[in-house]
Enzyme design. Sequence first.
Site, short mmCIF file in Angstrom:
data_model
loop_
_atom_site.label_atom_id
_atom_site.label_comp_id
_atom_site.label_asym_id
_atom_site.label_seq_id
_atom_site.Cartn_x
_atom_site.Cartn_y
_atom_site.Cartn_z
CD GLU A 83 -3.09 -0.76 0.10
OE1 GLU A 83 -3.18 0.41 -0.36
OE2 GLU A 83 -3.80 -1.71 -0.31
CB SER A 350 -48.11 -33.21 37.04
OG SER A 350 -49.45 -33.65 36.86
#
Length: 659
Positions: A83, A350
């Site tokens: 770069e 239950s």
Amino acid sequence: MWGTIRWISSKLFALSILSIFLLIGFIIYLKGQPLPDQDIAYTTKIYSRDHQIIDNLHTEENRVHVPLEDISTHIVQATVAIEDQHFYQHFGVDVKGVLRAIYINFQNQSRSQGGSTITQQLAKNLYLTHEKTWERKFYELILTAQLELHYSKSYILEKYLNQIYYGHGCYGVEAASQRYFGKSASELTLAESTLLAGVPKGPSYYSPFLNYDNAMKRQKLVLHRMVENGYISQQEMDDALTSELVFHKPNVQTASALYFRDYVIAELVKLGYQEDQLRMQGLEITTTLNLGMQQTAAALIDEQLSKFEDLQAALVTVNPENGDILAMVGGRDYKESPYNRVLAKRQAGSTFKPFVYLAALDSGLSPVSKLKSEAARFTYDNGRQSYTPRNFNDFYFNDDITFLKALAVSDNVVAVKTNLMVRPSLVKETAQTLGIQSYLQEEPSLALGAFPVSPMEMTVAYGTIASQGIRIEPRAILEIRDRRGKLLYASETQQQHVHDPETLYILTDMMRSVFEPDGTGFRVKDLLPFDVAGKTGTTDTDAWMIGFTPDNVTSVWVGYDRDRFISRSESYQATPIWANYMAQVSGTTVPVMGHPTSVGESSTVTEPVITKQHYKQFPIPKGVAPLEICLDTGELAPANGSCTRTRTVFFVPGTEPVQ
């Protein structure tokens, strides 16, 4: 003539001095001016308890900040080489590069060539748009100069590597490294680094997922630049080119944890975080989730319900010792329905009965207290209303049975009778003390779980039973750190002693009977070679199984989202999910060393190491007494051995049978 030349020279000299002063003044001015505010969003990461990624929270940009020292030298050098090879020599602008770009753009009558340095790219990405105009370029140069004046090269490079776009929604080298290779940026190899460094030039064009050949050609160019700049040798380049690149496949196994992810976000909001800000702050959130248990739960639900297209399920596991949520499956498919059924309120059936029998034990009754199992109709509200419970398949013993047996076989009539005998107000208070927060009415049907509660509430309440009276708030978050690792929050266990341990242990022992012969959970007993207690439950629309060991409370719910009735076969699905899950996640593996075996006069070998599972036992409080009881009569077992069905049963002193 000479006078003219001297005059021009003096003017030029004066102009040069003036320019130098103006330049110095401009530099001083720029250094004194603050840079514009940076509005950078960083990705927040949510981890399991062993630091495996669950999910990333981000806005449009998936970015994770890492300091330069935590970035592989390879990717740093590769980025500079490709770069901006003169990065360390210039002051923000590579003059040769700019002149070259101007020349090419002039020839082509375009602005296709940028010639931008790393600092210029950073200035553009932080503060400017990406339009190609001379005005924008001028501001870019000003901001570039300010960056160079305010910050070191290392800082600029760190900011750049955390800012640049690498494709596939990844901003910054850490997010890119995780997406492409499933590892941290600090672990990148030379081959991986050079491939990544080539991507920002054209994130789609050079993506190895989209254009593999282009990516490989670009990688080779990056390696050449690194050789030219003296970062690596020719041999290192050749080795990198022949290295196999193993690309990361996103972990789809964490998809089931998205229900838990949403729960964590809700908890963060309670802590004062704003949800939109969470996706921008770059937080690291370590949660309580055990990813292995989570994946086991999700897989078992998928397998067990594979033949039932629309049937839904929920599972949640909490450690009763500290409140840690270890697993949470809110449904079968998050993408299809993100509704978290762990928090949905349904009739408990239950599974509510243990609260009834605990109220009875607290009232001075015992596991062998008896009531008659028979068809019955109950009136209440001063005779204005009636309630007629029915046993499964309309089966009644038509005889007195013990509470121990009534709980094991899930006798509805005995549960309702017990509720009315000890008063529904006490049963309600007992349930609320253990952890039930939903609205409950003081009616006969309370005993059979007629009022909706959530799996999370039931898990907390059963956890209080498992911990023998210590109610612990469930927690999902262990700690929160900012993007630089600073600790922002560490959770503490929120607990309260709400009940004495004696009757809770007796209740736990009664709930063991669910997995004994005649118990409603006996069919899965072979899967459970450890100390475990629990309760099954069904309604017309719901199937439940909730059970616990000393360090694991798990609730499973199965049903439909819109109160559709479940069939007989559908009602049987919750228990095997729960049992298979508990079988796989319970206990700890303990190594057992083999003994040395003599071989000849001077040498020995060690037998292969074997392992076994270690399981915790429920501790027995001092204030309970064990007695051998005849299950046929509910009385003390005769010394002559005439009773063939006996069991050790625990009592609070003074409540035990006398004969």
